[in-house]
Design a protein around this motif. Structure first.
Motif, mmCIF file in Angstrom:
data_model
loop_
_atom_site.group_PDB
_atom_site.id
_atom_site.type_symbol
_atom_site.label_atom_id
_atom_site.label_comp_id
_atom_site.label_asym_id
_atom_site.label_seq_id
_atom_site.Cartn_x
_atom_site.Cartn_y
_atom_site.Cartn_z
ATOM 1 N N THR A 124 -6.670 -12.708 29.833
ATOM 2 C CA THR A 124 -5.555 -12.517 29.511
ATOM 3 C C THR A 124 -4.931 -13.558 28.512
ATOM 4 O OG1 THR A 124 -4.436 -13.922 31.089
ATOM 5 C CG2 THR A 124 -4.951 -11.480 31.921
ATOM 6 N N GLY A 174 1.620 -6.120 34.039
ATOM 7 C CA GLY A 174 1.758 -6.589 32.674
ATOM 8 C C GLY A 174 1.808 -7.966 32.668
ATOM 9 N N LEU A 212 9.465 -8.885 32.292
ATOM 10 C CA LEU A 212 8.618 -8.298 31.266
ATOM 11 C C LEU A 212 9.392 -7.518 30.253
ATOM 12 C CD1 LEU A 212 5.495 -7.431 33.305
ATOM 13 C CD2 LEU A 212 5.562 -9.195 31.836
ATOM 14 N N ASP A 213 10.327 -6.792 30.452
ATOM 15 C CA ASP A 213 10.961 -6.121 29.456
ATOM 16 C C ASP A 213 11.965 -6.967 28.803
ATOM 17 O OD1 ASP A 213 9.763 -3.566 30.225
ATOM 18 O OD2 ASP A 213 11.519 -3.184 31.628
ATOM 19 N N GLU A 216 0.629 -12.038 32.676
ATOM 20 C CA GLU A 216 -0.658 -12.520 32.216
ATOM 21 C C GLU A 216 -1.441 -13.455 33.003
ATOM 22 O OE1 GLU A 216 -1.738 -12.246 29.013
ATOM 23 O OE2 GLU A 216 0.245 -11.288 28.220
ATOM 24 N N GLN A 245 9.022 -7.097 36.605
ATOM 25 C CA GLN A 245 9.316 -5.897 35.677
ATOM 26 C C GLN A 245 10.595 -6.160 34.943
ATOM 27 O OE1 GLN A 245 8.950 -1.960 38.145
ATOM 28 N NE2 GLN A 245 9.403 -3.484 39.852
#
Length: 317
Positions: A4, A187, A161-162, A189, A158
């Motif tokens: 990552t 998602g 990340l968005d 890293e 979540q």
């Protein structure tokens, strides 16, 4: 190998960062985590002298691997020498969180240091991105030590990340390969992990404290400001701490105003810390503490996270 942004940026074997637990992680734990293939960090207590930072940085750097340092923004105004010591040490990563952190981002980046900050809400993550940090840590309320408790790790991760374009690490309640696999699949890293290391000999915890940790359950923590108020620490009020629940916490929870003027409480807590009386003294730990059941080395803990690759491989055609 799980690759990552964080593994590539720091040359790690696993996307795992050892959280900078002030008072628990020093240079020895940071060095051990880094030697095992993660990125080890040590946390700087509010009252730590710059000379202590230099000493611990030398220990952390002794193995020749990247390492990081965690700073508390609210404490830097009172002791700017802490920042100077960190700049002199030139660690690979510095986390500066909890308070007006933005003013410290540019000096650190100008020194070639990757800068992180911990965020407990999506708005805090957006503010971190605007401030120019390189990576944001989405820290859920399950996490041990200080931070916000409004949002749990998975919904926070979540949303963050968005919301941001910079790399995101996940923190709070991640104590093994399953947790690492979960946040990578979402998602992130990598994972920012503290409580999982509390059973390790490389921490500064006493044997008595480690036994207390290993005897705790997932429901055995409590969140609040009791221990900070008792110590007269200037933590911003929005950042409480999650610790093992004990009699001192239960006595004062909800009575923080009275605690703030109680003349005997600071001495009582200080004496308990000196004598390892954990019916009064605190041990900061997250809700994953129920998974810490045996004494292990930091290398053992890091190695156990490697099974995340196999778990994620179940879904690869």
């Amino acid at each position: 190998m799980l690759r990552t942004w964080v593994t590539d940026r720091f040359g790690l074997e696993l996307p795992l960062v050892g959280a900078p637990m002030a008072g628990v992680s020093d240079g020895r734990l940071a060095a051990a985590v880094s030697a095992a293939g993660g990125l080890g960090m040590f946390g700087v207590p509010a009252t730590a002298a710059p000379s202590w930072i230099a000493e611990q940085a030398a220990v952390a750097a002794g193995g020749g691997r990247p390492y990081g340092i965690g700073l508390m923004a609210w404490a830097l105004d009172d002791d700017p020498g802490q920042l100077d010591a960190v700049l002199d040490a030139r660690p690979s990563l510095v986390s500066v969180s909890y308070g007006p952190f933005d003013r410290y981002v540019e000096p650190l980046r100008e020194a070639g240091i990757v800068v992180a900050t911990q965020a407990g809400t999506t708005d805090e993550a957006r503010a971190a991105e605007r401030a120019g940090v390189d990576v944001v840590v989405a820290r859920g309320g399950e996490g041990g030590g200080h931070g916000r408790a409004e949002v749990a790790t998975l919904p926070l991760l979540q949303s963050v990340l968005d919301a941001v374009r910079i790399p995101v690490l996940a923190a709070g309640g991640i104590a093994g390969a399953r947790g690492l696999a979960a946040v990578l699949a979402a998602g992130a890293e990598g994972a920012w992990v503290g409580t999982a290391f509390l059973g390790c000999a490389e921490t500064t915890l006493s044997d008595t404290a480690r036994e207390r940790v290993m005897g705790a359950s997932e429901t055995g923590t409590a969140y609040g400001r009791v221990f900070d108020v008792a110590q007269r620490l200037a933590w911003p009020a929005e950042f409480g701490g999650r610790a093992l629940r004990n009699a001192f916490f239960d006595r004062w929870a909800g009575r923080e105003e009275a605690l703030a003027v109680d003349e005997g409480a600071p001495a009582e807590l200080a004496a308990a810390r000196r004598t390892d009386d954990f019916g009064t003294a605190y041990i900061y730990a997250g809700q994953a503490v129920g998974m810490v059941r045996e004494r292990r080395t930091a290398a053992d803990v890091v190695a156990a996270f490697a099974a995340a690759e196999e778990l994620l491989g179940r879904f690869t055609p």
